[in-house]
Design an enzyme around this catalytic site. Structure first.
Site, PDB file in Angstrom:
ATOM      1  N   ARG A 145       2.615   4.097   4.821  1.00  0.00           N
ATOM      2  CA  ARG A 145       2.182   4.371   6.191  1.00  0.00           C
ATOM      3  C   ARG A 145       3.129   3.722   7.198  1.00  0.00           C
ATOM      4  NH1 ARG A 145      -4.243   3.315   6.735  1.00  0.00           N
ATOM      5  NH2 ARG A 145      -3.513   2.355   8.666  1.00  0.00           N
ATOM      6  N   ARG A 179       0.835  -1.216   0.000  1.00  0.00           N
ATOM      7  CA  ARG A 179       0.000   0.000   0.000  1.00  0.00           C
ATOM      8  C   ARG A 179       0.866   1.261   0.000  1.00  0.00           C
ATOM      9  NH1 ARG A 179      -4.785   0.690   4.233  1.00  0.00           N
ATOM     10  NH2 ARG A 179      -3.167   0.394   5.789  1.00  0.00           N
TER      11      ARG A 179
END
Ligand code: ADP
Ligand code: AMP
Length: 233
Positions: free
Chosen positions: A177, A144
């Protein structure tokens, strides 16, 4: 038509709000799908994780409290997230309904949400649970990438941006992240199974659960979710 007329008091017929939950393990596709479903249904998509990340970036007192937990993949305390989400879901733009992504994540949070909706004379339309095996969760979270500007989510393999590492919307460099590191992914999955999975039974017992297969391309999952949302209205 997902919305329906619902009698509240004898003689009074109102349009029902569309109050939907998006549940499922981290990486199941809640954010990807929540954005699409919100646009399709015309209600705001509200991600508790995004709200917390914004609070952390803003350096608010609440953000300072939350940072310690989010960085380690732990849940922030119920009272912190309940206060944050209750305020957001009562905002003007959510009067016709909302899609809550990642909230509730514990049974006490679910009870607090039900009480808050009850006080507004509303009740949940449906709890949509996106199901994905742990192995696929790890693959999705490890790949991601997120735009720090607009929050749009990509995947290095499955949903790559048009230009490497740059957001399609605003051209800003994508980031990974902090909590998408291998050790924190494992911790978040364990926390999901222990604290959040019981919500599946909780909403099933209340006749609100709609389970959706989260495997396959995003547009296929979106069709399944839309059908589940319609059957829950
Ligand atoms: P969540 O909000 O549940 O944590 P995301 O929507 O952020 O999950 O999705 C996690 C990752 O998986 C992102 O990189 C996203 O681009 C990717 N992804 C989402 N849905 C799919 C899908 N159906 N197939 C493959 N990859 C997906
Ligand atoms: P997400 O963006 O949904 O993956 O959430 C990121 C992190 O925010 C989680 O790992 C938790 O630390 C925190 N968080 C988000 N939603 C909640 C919630 N409903 N309850 C407690 N913590 C939450």
């Amino acid at each position: 038509m997902v919305e329906e007329a619902r009698a509240r008091r004898p003689g009074q017929v109102v349009m029902a709000e569309l109050d939907l939950l998006l549940m499922g393990p981290p990486g199941a596709g809640k954010g990807t799908q929540g954005r699409l479903l919100g646009e399709a249904l015309g209600v705001p998509w509200v991600s508790s994780g995004d709200l917390l990340r914004h609070a952390i970036e803003d350096g608010s007192a609440l953000g300072d409290q939350a940072r310690h937990f989010t960085a380690r993949g732990e849940l922030v305390p119920d009272r912190v997230i309940v206060g944050l989400m209750s305020g957001r879901l009562e905002a003007r733009d959510a009067r016709g309904g909302f899609i809550a992504d990642g909230y509730p994540r514990t049974v006490p949070q679910a009870e607090a949400l039900a009480a808050a909706l009850d006080a507004l004379g509303r009740r949940l339309t449906a709890a949509l649970a996106i199901l994905l095996p742990d192995g696929e969760v790890v693959d999705r979270l490890a790949g991601r990438r997120t735009c720090p500007e607009c929050g749009r989510v990509y995947h290095l393999k499955h949903e790559p941006p048009a230009r490497a590492q740059l957001c399609d919307v605003d051209g800003v460099g994508l980031i990974q992240r902090e909590d998408d590191s291998p050790a924190t992914i494992r911790r978040r999955l364990a926390v999901y199974h222990q604290d959040s999975e019981p919500l599946i039974a909780h909403y099933s017992e209340r006749g609100l659960l709609r389970e959706v297969d989260g495997t396959g391309p995003p547009e296929v999952v979106a069709e399944r979710l839309h059908a589940a949302a319609a059957s829950g209205a």
